[in-house]
Enzyme design. Structure first.
Site, PDB file in Angstrom:
ATOM      1  N   ASP A  44       0.845  -1.194   0.000  1.00  0.00           N
ATOM      2  CA  ASP A  44       0.000   0.000   0.000  1.00  0.00           C
ATOM      3  C   ASP A  44       0.885   1.251   0.000  1.00  0.00           C
ATOM      4  O   ASP A  44       2.044   1.208   0.427  1.00  0.00           O
ATOM      5  CB  ASP A  44      -0.877   0.040   1.257  1.00  0.00           C
ATOM      6  CG  ASP A  44      -1.855  -1.122   1.301  1.00  0.00           C
ATOM      7  OD1 ASP A  44      -2.158  -1.695   0.243  1.00  0.00           O
ATOM      8  OD2 ASP A  44      -2.305  -1.445   2.418  1.00  0.00           O
TER       9      ASP A  44
HETATM   10  N1  URA Z   1      -1.240  -5.949   3.865  1.00  0.00           N
HETATM   11  C1  URA Z   1      -1.738  -4.689   3.875  1.00  0.00           C
HETATM   12  O1  URA Z   1      -2.777  -4.426   4.463  1.00  0.00           O
HETATM   13  N2  URA Z   1      -1.041  -3.742   3.224  1.00  0.00           N
HETATM   14  C2  URA Z   1       0.125  -3.967   2.583  1.00  0.00           C
HETATM   15  O2  URA Z   1       0.719  -3.047   2.030  1.00  0.00           O
HETATM   16  C3  URA Z   1       0.619  -5.281   2.578  1.00  0.00           C
HETATM   17  C4  URA Z   1      -0.089  -6.253   3.226  1.00  0.00           C
END
Ligand code: URA
Length: 238
Positions: free
Chosen positions: A103
């Protein structure tokens, strides 16, 4: 392979630029000055020199990036900085891409490569490459949560997760926060945040520490990257 493609692939310039360098006589193949860009070389056997310096052919490039928050796991974007914008000109290639996604606000280990086959294998659900995350959580993570993660959590009503290992590193009763590590064997969208939400808490900071055998470690600052070592690459390919 054509000589101009060989040199462009090795980042000596665009196809057009390297054609110019070849015409100028800057390139020798097996000690002969070659002025035709259509000339074919055996990229692994011929001795190519650019301005007197040997050029070694490399087809695939593999990097480990310490992704900072605020950049997106994409190759191009109209609004946001991407993980490839972090690459120096001499390392940037337009065939590089991130292996999977973190993310925008997540930090940590992201593999960047131009090897589609290996990336596909690493992301394949069948291969179950495990990923380890460190998270700070608003709320107290409990032994019941650990058991629920181990049994296979259902998130958002109907999405069943594979069993995951939840390690509680620290709990701060006064501030009602926890620090955890989570080892997942799959990669669902926003998975860590949604799993933590499913047990009534919230991720406030997330960092990926490991993907399969590749560990982020302490050496790279946020935003820095390095090539994978031959040993790391061999581990990934197995
Ligand atoms: N899980 C999440 O919620 N975000 C990420 O970036 C990776 C795994």
């Amino acid at each position: 392979m054509r000589l101009d493609k060989f040199l462009a692939d090795m980042n000596f310039g665009t196809r057009r630029e390297v054609k110019g360098y070849i015409k100028k006589g800057l390139v020798t193949v097996n000690d002969q000055i070659i002025k035709s860009d259509k000339f074919h070389v055996n990229e692994y056997e011929d001795r190519v020199l650019f301005d007197g310096e040997p050029v070694h052919y490399q087809k695939n490039f593999y990097y480990l990036l310490h992704k900072p928050g605020g950049v997106i796991s994409a190759t191009v974007d109209n609004y946001d900085e991407t993980v490839l914008d972090l690459f120096e000109d001499q390392d940037f290639r337009d065939d590089l891409f991130p292996v999977g996604r973190l993310d925008k606000d997540t930090e940590g280990l992201l593999l960047i490569m131009n090897d589609g086959q290996l990336a596909h294998r690493l992301l394949s659900p069948k291969k179950h490459v495990d990923k380890e995350y460190y998270a700070q959580v608003a709320g107290i993570v409990t032994a019941e949560d650990q058991a629920a993660f181990k049994a296979g959590l259902t998130i958002d009503g109907d999405e069943v997760c594979l069993p995951a290992q939840l390690i509680i590193d620290a709990v701060d009763e006064e501030n009602q926060t926890s620090e955890i590590r989570l080892i997942l064997h799959e990669g669902k969208f926003h998975q860590v945040k949604r799993m933590v939400q499913a047990v009534g808490k919230e991720v406030t900071y997330l960092k990926r520490l490991r993907m399969g055998p590749i560990v982020l470690g302490e050496q790279l600052a946020l935003g820095e990257y390095r090539p994978l070592t031959p040993e790391e690459l061999a581990l990934l390919q197995n």
